[in-house]
Design a protein around this motif. Structure first.
Motif, mmCIF file in Angstrom:
data_model
loop_
_atom_site.group_PDB
_atom_site.id
_atom_site.type_symbol
_atom_site.label_atom_id
_atom_site.label_comp_id
_atom_site.label_asym_id
_atom_site.label_seq_id
_atom_site.Cartn_x
_atom_site.Cartn_y
_atom_site.Cartn_z
ATOM 1 N N GLU A 162 -7.576 32.605 1.064
ATOM 2 C CA GLU A 162 -7.238 32.364 2.458
ATOM 3 C C GLU A 162 -8.178 33.085 3.414
ATOM 4 O OE1 GLU A 162 -3.199 33.242 3.288
ATOM 5 O OE2 GLU A 162 -2.406 31.623 2.049
ATOM 6 N N SER A 163 -8.916 34.074 2.912
ATOM 7 C CA SER A 163 -9.816 34.820 3.765
ATOM 8 C C SER A 163 -10.926 33.923 4.289
ATOM 9 C CB SER A 163 -10.421 35.996 2.997
ATOM 10 O OG SER A 163 -9.410 36.872 2.546
ATOM 11 N N ALA A 164 -11.382 34.230 5.500
ATOM 12 C CA ALA A 164 -12.451 33.439 6.100
ATOM 13 C C ALA A 164 -13.731 33.551 5.288
ATOM 14 C CB ALA A 164 -12.685 33.897 7.538
ATOM 15 N N THR A 165 -14.047 34.750 4.806
ATOM 16 C CA THR A 165 -15.190 34.967 3.923
ATOM 17 C C THR A 165 -14.776 35.973 2.860
ATOM 18 O OG1 THR A 165 -16.069 36.756 5.302
ATOM 19 C CG2 THR A 165 -16.862 34.533 5.758
ATOM 20 N N ILE A 166 -15.542 36.016 1.767
ATOM 21 C CA ILE A 166 -15.291 36.972 0.693
ATOM 22 C C ILE A 166 -16.333 38.078 0.805
ATOM 23 C CG2 ILE A 166 -15.036 37.308 -1.778
ATOM 24 C CD1 ILE A 166 -12.977 35.411 -0.536
ATOM 25 N N LEU A 202 -9.804 39.864 -4.406
ATOM 26 C CA LEU A 202 -10.701 39.331 -3.388
ATOM 27 C C LEU A 202 -10.494 40.120 -2.102
ATOM 28 C CD1 LEU A 202 -10.122 36.980 -5.459
ATOM 29 C CD2 LEU A 202 -10.377 35.397 -3.555
ATOM 30 N N GLY A 203 -11.586 40.543 -1.482
ATOM 31 C CA GLY A 203 -11.505 41.237 -0.205
ATOM 32 C C GLY A 203 -12.138 40.414 0.900
ATOM 33 N N GLY A 204 -11.422 40.244 2.008
ATOM 34 C CA GLY A 204 -11.878 39.390 3.093
ATOM 35 C C GLY A 204 -12.941 40.030 3.969
ATOM 36 N N GLY A 205 -13.655 39.187 4.688
ATOM 37 C CA GLY A 205 -14.731 39.625 5.555
ATOM 38 C C GLY A 205 -14.271 39.920 6.968
ATOM 39 N N ARG A 258 -8.123 40.645 4.528
ATOM 40 C CA ARG A 258 -7.083 40.269 3.574
ATOM 41 C C ARG A 258 -7.498 40.659 2.161
ATOM 42 N NH1 ARG A 258 -3.557 36.221 4.768
ATOM 43 N NH2 ARG A 258 -5.054 35.501 6.335
ATOM 44 N N ILE A 259 -6.546 41.134 1.382
ATOM 45 C CA ILE A 259 -6.757 41.362 -0.041
ATOM 46 C C ILE A 259 -5.852 40.409 -0.816
ATOM 47 C CG2 ILE A 259 -6.514 42.989 -1.952
ATOM 48 C CD1 ILE A 259 -7.156 45.239 -0.029
ATOM 49 N N GLU A 260 -6.434 39.719 -1.787
ATOM 50 C CA GLU A 260 -5.679 38.809 -2.631
ATOM 51 C C GLU A 260 -5.854 39.201 -4.090
ATOM 52 O OE1 GLU A 260 -6.333 34.655 -1.822
ATOM 53 O OE2 GLU A 260 -7.133 35.098 0.172
ATOM 54 N N ILE A 261 -4.779 39.110 -4.867
ATOM 55 C CA ILE A 261 -4.818 39.337 -6.308
ATOM 56 C C ILE A 261 -4.481 38.025 -6.997
ATOM 57 C CG2 ILE A 261 -3.956 40.679 -8.245
ATOM 58 C CD1 ILE A 261 -5.307 42.423 -6.239
ATOM 59 N N TRP A 262 -5.393 37.556 -7.833
ATOM 60 C CA TRP A 262 -5.174 36.313 -8.576
ATOM 61 C C TRP A 262 -4.990 36.639 -10.050
ATOM 62 C CZ3 TRP A 262 -5.416 31.143 -6.662
ATOM 63 C CH2 TRP A 262 -5.633 31.074 -5.270
ATOM 64 N N ASP A 263 -3.958 36.061 -10.638
ATOM 65 C CA ASP A 263 -3.672 36.199 -12.056
ATOM 66 C C ASP A 263 -4.390 35.069 -12.790
ATOM 67 O OD1 ASP A 263 -2.499 36.027 -14.657
ATOM 68 O OD2 ASP A 263 -0.772 37.153 -13.938
ATOM 69 N N LEU A 264 -5.375 35.403 -13.598
ATOM 70 C CA LEU A 264 -6.171 34.382 -14.267
ATOM 71 C C LEU A 264 -5.466 33.794 -15.478
ATOM 72 C CD1 LEU A 264 -9.653 36.116 -14.021
ATOM 73 C CD2 LEU A 264 -8.795 34.217 -12.647
ATOM 74 N N GLN A 265 -4.414 34.440 -15.954
ATOM 75 C CA GLN A 265 -3.620 33.848 -17.034
ATOM 76 C C GLN A 265 -2.662 32.794 -16.488
ATOM 77 O OE1 GLN A 265 -1.690 36.998 -19.148
ATOM 78 N NE2 GLN A 265 -3.586 38.064 -19.608
#
Length: 394
Positions: free
Chosen positions: A92-96, A110-113, A118-125
C-alpha cells in the motif's frame, strides 16, 4: 488493498511451495488448467502437489539448509545472467524505501517512502499480508529483524528508532537519542546489540535492556553501518568517503566498542552502503562516487574497484552463499562474482525504481523494491556447473 501478484502463470495461489520445491518436474505441471477471477488466479492442478507443510514458497529442494549455517550447507549457486521474475508483492505504500527478510525466510518486511511511512509484514507461507501499520515518522529508511525473527527494528528521518513486535504489530520501544535522520541499522548476531548510523553520528545500543551504551563520531553524518558475522567488528561509512572499523569488546554485562582500527579504506565521496562477507574476510562498499570497492580485511588492502554503474550506489547485499553480491543503482540491479569482481548478470531499469534489495536467507531469491511500490522477487537460473556438481554428489 492486499495484493500478492504471481507474475508466472504457472505459479498460482496455493501452489507456490510445491512448484518451487519440485522445479525439476515443472514440465509435467504445464497442463494445469488456469482461470482468473478478478485479481485472484485460481488453478485446478494435475497432478496433485504433495503437502509441504510449513515450507516457505521461496524454498527449493536443496537439502539441509534450514539453519543457513556454513558454506557446505548452502544450495548450489545459481546463474544470474538472466534472472526470472517469480512473483511480485504490491504494498500500500507509495514507494518502497527499505526491505528485510526474517532470518527463517517466512516474512518479508516493507518500509514505505516519503510521506507514507508504512511498514508491512507479508507472510510468504500464507501468501498474504499479516501486519501493517504507520510509523511516527515521515518515511522508513531502514529495517532489520532480530536474529530470532520476533522483533523488527525500523528507523526514519525523524530520528526515532522503533522496536516492533512482529506477530502483534505493536510498538515495543522507541530510542529517541538521535536528533536527525537515521539511515542505517545493524543488529549483532547474538541479538544483544544494535548499531545505528545517522546524520548526527553513530549510536551503540543494548537492545535487550533498551539503553544507549556509546556515542561514536558524534555530529558526523554516517550513511551506512554493518556488523561482521561474528559480531566482533563494526564498519561505518562517513559522508567524506572514509570507512572506519571498530572492534566490539565483550563485557560481563554488555559489550562496548573499542578504539577504531587503523585503515586507509576510502572512496572519493560519501559511503552509501556496506556489507561484510559471510566468512568475515572482506568488506564491500558502495558510494556516491558510483563505484563499488572490495576490501581485504586481513591485509587492509583494496582488492578491486567496480565502475559499471553510472550513478551512486543505493544498496548492495552479499549473497548468503558468499560467492556473489548484488548492487542497486539508477540503471538497475547488477550481479557480481565476489572473488573476482566479474559481472555475472543485470536487471535493467528504464526508471529510477531500484531503492532497496534483500536476499532470501538461502540465497536463491533476490527481492527488489522501489518507486513503483512493487516488491519483485527474482530467481536465478541453473548454474553453469550445477549438473557436474550434482553428478559428483548422487
Amino acid at each position: 488493498m492486499e495484493r500478492f501478484r504471481l507474475k508466472n502463470p504457472v505459479l498460482t495461489r496455493g501452489l507456490i511451495a510445491g512448484l518451487l520445491a519440485y522445479l525439476p518436474t515443472l514440465p509435467l505441471l504445464l497442463g494445469t488448467a488456469l482461470f482468473s477471477l478478478g485479481e485472484v488466479t485460481l488453478a485446478t492442478p494435475q497432478p496433485r502437489i504433495p503437502d509441504l507443510g510449513v515450507e516457505s514458497p521461496l524454498s527449493r529442494g536443496t537439502g539441509s539448509n534450514s539453519g543457513f549455517q556454513g558454506q557446505s550447507d548452502r544450495p548450489i549457486p545459481l546463474s544470474w545472467d538472466n534472472p526470472e521474475l517469480l512473483l511480485a508483492i504490491e504494498g500500500e505504500s507509495a514507494t518502497i524505501q527499505s526491505l528485510a527478510f526474517s532470518p527463517d525466510g517466512r516474512f518479508i518486511a516493507l518500509g514505505g517512502g516519503r510521506n507514507d511511512p508504512r511498514i508491512e509484514i507479508w507472510d510468504l507461507q500464507q501468501e498474504k499480508r499479516i501486519r501493517h501499520w504507520r510509523t511516527y515518522q515521515n518515511r522508513v529508511l531502514a529495517l532489520t529483524f532480530s536474529p530470532d525473527g520476533n522483533t523488527l527494528v525500523s528507523s526514519a528521518d525523524g530520528g526515532a528508532i522503533e522496536v516492533w513486535d512482529v506477530q502483534k504489530g505493536e510498538l515495543l520501544h522507541q530510542f529517541l537519542e538521535h536528533r536527525s535522520n537515521v539511515l542505517s541499522l545493524a543488529i549483532s548476531p547474538d541479538g544483544r546489540n544494535l548499531v545505528s548510523g545517522g546524520l548526527d553520528g553513530i549510536r551503540f545500543w543494548d537492545l535487550e535492556n533498551r539503553q544507549l551504551i556509546q556515542v561514536l563520531l558524534n555530529l558526523q553524518p554516517i550513511y551506512s553501518v554493518a556488523f561482521r558475522g561474528d559480531g566482533q567488528l563494526i564498519a561505518a561509512g562517513t559522508h567524506q568517503g572514509n570507512i572506519i572499523l571498530w572492534p566490539v569488546i565483550p563485557g560481563e554485562g554488555t559489550a562496548i566498542v573499542g578504539n577504531p582500527l587503523p585503515t586507509s579504506f576510502q572512496h572519493d565521496r560519501g559511503i552509501t552502503t556496506l556489507d561484510f562477507t559471510p566468512d568475515g574476510d572482506r568488506l564491500i562498499s558502495g558510494s556516491f562516487d558510483a563505484t563499488i570497492k572490495c576490501w581485504d580485511l586481513a591485509n587492509r588492502e583494496l582488492l578491486y574497484t567496480l565502475v559499471d554503474h553510472p550513478s551512486w550506489i543505493k544498496s548492495l547485499k552479499i549473497n548468503p552463499n558468499g560467492q556473489l553480491f548484488a548492487s542497486a543503482s539508477r540503471d538497475g540491479i547488477r550481479f557480481w562474482n565476489l572473488q573476482t569482481g566479474e559481472a555475472m548478470g543485470f536487471i535493467s531499469s528504464e526508471s529510477d525504481w531500484a531503492q532497496a534489495i534483500a536476499w532470501y536467507p538461502d540465497g536463491l531469491t533476490l527481492a527488489t523494491g522501489g518507486l513503483d511500490r512493487m516488491v519483485n522477487l527474482w530467481r536465478g537460473g541453473m548454474g553453469l556447473n550445477e549438473d557436474a556438481i550434482a553428478s559428483d554428489n548422487p
